[in-house]
Design a protein around this motif. Structure first.
Motif, PDB file in Angstrom:
ATOM      1  N   ARG A  83      67.250  21.565 -79.680  1.00 52.26           N
ATOM      2  CA  ARG A  83      67.659  23.270 -79.879  1.00 52.26           C
ATOM      3  C   ARG A  83      66.132  23.782 -79.022  1.00 52.26           C
ATOM      4  O   ARG A  83      66.040  24.689 -77.932  1.00 52.26           O
ATOM      5  N   VAL A  84      64.494  22.845 -79.777  1.00 50.41           N
ATOM      6  CA  VAL A  84      63.030  23.163 -78.856  1.00 50.41           C
ATOM      7  C   VAL A  84      63.519  22.897 -77.141  1.00 50.41           C
ATOM      8  O   VAL A  84      63.098  23.798 -76.367  1.00 50.41           O
ATOM      9  N   GLN A  85      63.515  21.970 -76.848  1.00 52.03           N
ATOM     10  CA  GLN A  85      64.129  21.107 -75.705  1.00 52.03           C
ATOM     11  C   GLN A  85      64.566  22.343 -74.872  1.00 52.03           C
ATOM     12  O   GLN A  85      64.079  22.385 -73.399  1.00 52.03           O
ATOM     13  N   SER A  86      66.003  22.467 -75.715  1.00 54.63           N
ATOM     14  CA  SER A  86      67.298  23.246 -74.272  1.00 54.63           C
ATOM     15  C   SER A  86      66.435  24.536 -74.124  1.00 54.63           C
ATOM     16  O   SER A  86      67.174  25.943 -74.124  1.00 54.63           O
ATOM     17  N   GLY A  87      65.604  24.962 -75.437  1.00 50.78           N
ATOM     18  CA  GLY A  87      65.195  26.928 -74.994  1.00 50.78           C
ATOM     19  C   GLY A  87      65.769  26.890 -75.898  1.00 50.78           C
ATOM     20  O   GLY A  87      65.688  28.526 -75.927  1.00 50.78           O
ATOM     21  N   ARG A 119      58.779  17.246 -71.013  1.00 55.26           N
ATOM     22  CA  ARG A 119      59.943  17.100 -69.171  1.00 55.26           C
ATOM     23  C   ARG A 119      59.532  15.088 -69.472  1.00 55.26           C
ATOM     24  O   ARG A 119      58.732  14.701 -69.512  1.00 55.26           O
ATOM     25  N   THR A 125      53.943  24.193 -75.165  1.00 58.60           N
ATOM     26  CA  THR A 125      54.877  24.635 -75.774  1.00 58.60           C
ATOM     27  C   THR A 125      55.311  23.495 -76.315  1.00 58.60           C
ATOM     28  O   THR A 125      56.454  23.380 -77.518  1.00 58.60           O
ATOM     29  N   VAL A 168      57.338  21.065 -75.544  1.00 59.27           N
ATOM     30  CA  VAL A 168      58.921  20.886 -74.728  1.00 59.27           C
ATOM     31  C   VAL A 168      57.973  19.451 -73.454  1.00 59.27           C
ATOM     32  O   VAL A 168      57.092  20.054 -73.304  1.00 59.27           O
ATOM     33  N   GLU A 195      65.367  27.555 -79.150  1.00 62.09           N
ATOM     34  CA  GLU A 195      64.429  27.735 -80.270  1.00 62.09           C
ATOM     35  C   GLU A 195      63.440  27.450 -80.103  1.00 62.09           C
ATOM     36  O   GLU A 195      62.500  26.529 -78.980  1.00 62.09           O
ATOM     37  N   GLN A 196      62.171  28.267 -81.003  1.00 62.95           N
ATOM     38  CA  GLN A 196      60.866  28.642 -80.264  1.00 62.95           C
ATOM     39  C   GLN A 196      60.570  27.247 -81.643  1.00 62.95           C
ATOM     40  O   GLN A 196      59.787  26.809 -82.858  1.00 62.95           O
TER      41      GLN A 196
END
Length: 328
Positions: free
Chosen positions: A71-75, A293, A289, A291, A77-78
């Motif tokens: 969910r964090v990777q998909s934006g 890629r 972040t 996150v 959640e933070q």
């Protein structure tokens, strides 16, 4: 063509280096299998019960962390302050009772790594056998003598190449069958054989076929380079230089620099891993972040096509060289 192939097949298995290489590969496999017999142990009933309880709790935690990371990777959640998320949400395999038992060897759990190691060993052995098979013919003058009997150069080189690839493929199949059987006996003797489904056995078989293809591809590359250079040492020199300067060298450079590995898509080993592991994906995490890629993604189909294309390109160059130069 069939008579040429039969003659080259007989010549391949009558050569001393084929026997020596086969014995060395077999010895390495035997020592590896014997090593697992020394490290194995049988779990007690209490250990099994404890592992089962831990697998339930750790499995739930694994699910929660993987879902949160996704969910964090998909934006959606933070990331929490100071939270360190792994690249690509890679928390490793989901904990199971089988993976938590510390009893040494489990064929069910460890067979992929065993097969990947066998692929490297067979490919290297195939490269040496393929290079020496044609390299000795060129350096000793045997190729010129053979062309007096069979003057069609393309057919002669093709028969040699097919015989080398088929011979290494057959040896790989035999060794894999014996090796797999030995490991399953070891695992059964320790009381640790897991119940594998038909689909899992099918996966083992398909991976074995992929290993055989890698071994045959390595044979074709060694054969083709040696034929172009007309000497065994030419192929060995090119192979060692490629491994040291590109495969290992570029990896070390990007690791030391700490930047994205831009050379990964251009390494043959990357595509071989994608072929064997049914796809790979390299990721790079954003330090700010957290996150991740994707920096490199390859499917097993792409890995197989790249390996096949490289093998065919080098073999085509060998055939062109064969037809354009004097057989001396």
């Amino acid at each position: 063509m069939s008579r040429l192939f039969a003659a080259e097949w007989s010549r391949l298995f009558s050569r001393r280096i084929t026997l020596v290489t086969s014995l060395l590969v077999g010895t390495m496999l035997v020592f590896l299998a014997f090593g697992f017999t020394l490290s194995g142990s049988t779990p007690t009933d209490d250990e099994i019960a404890t592992a089962k309880e831990r697998a339930v709790s750790l499995g739930q935690l694994w699910d929660e962390r993987t879902e949160h990371c996704g969910r964090v990777q998909s934006g959606l959640e933070q990331a929490q302050p100071g939270e360190d998320l792994p690249r690509g949400c890679d928390y490793g395999p989901r904990p199971t009772q089988d993976s938590l038992l510390d009893y040494g060897f489990s064929f069910h759990r460890q067979w992929p790594k065993l097969y990947y190691g066998a692929a490297v060993l067979f490919a290297l052995a195939g490269f040496v056998l393929g290079a020496s098979f044609v390299g000795v013919e060129w350096s000793s003058g045997g190729m010129a003598s053979l062309l007096l009997w069979a003057p069609r150069r393309g057919r002669v080189l093709g028969a040699k190449l097919l015989a080398a690839m088929a011979g290494v493929g057959l040896l790989s199949i035999v060794y894999l069958a014996l090796w797999t059987g030995a490991f399953m006996v070891i695992s059964a003797g320790n009381g640790t054989v897991s119940q594998m489904s038909a689909g899992e056995f099918g996966s083992v078989l398909l991976t074995a076929l992929r290993v055989v293809f890698v071994a045959m591809a390595g044979t074709a590359l060694g054969f083709s380079v040696a034929s172009i250079g007309r000497h065994t040492s030419a192929a060995l020199g090119v192979g060692i230089t490629y491994l040291l300067l590109w495969e290992f060298g570029s990896t070390v450079v990007f690791t030391v620099v700490g930047s994205e590995d831009y050379a990964e898509p251009y390494r043959l080993s990357s595509w071989a891993r994608a072929w064997l592991q049914k796809g790979i994906e390299a990721t790079e995490a954003n330090p700010a972040t957290g996150v991740a890629r994707s920096t490199f993604h390859a499917t097993w189909e792409q890995g197989g096509l790249v390996m096949l294309a490289v093998m065919l390109a080098v073999a085509a160059a060998a055939f062109v060289s064969m037809n354009r130069r004097d057989a001396r």
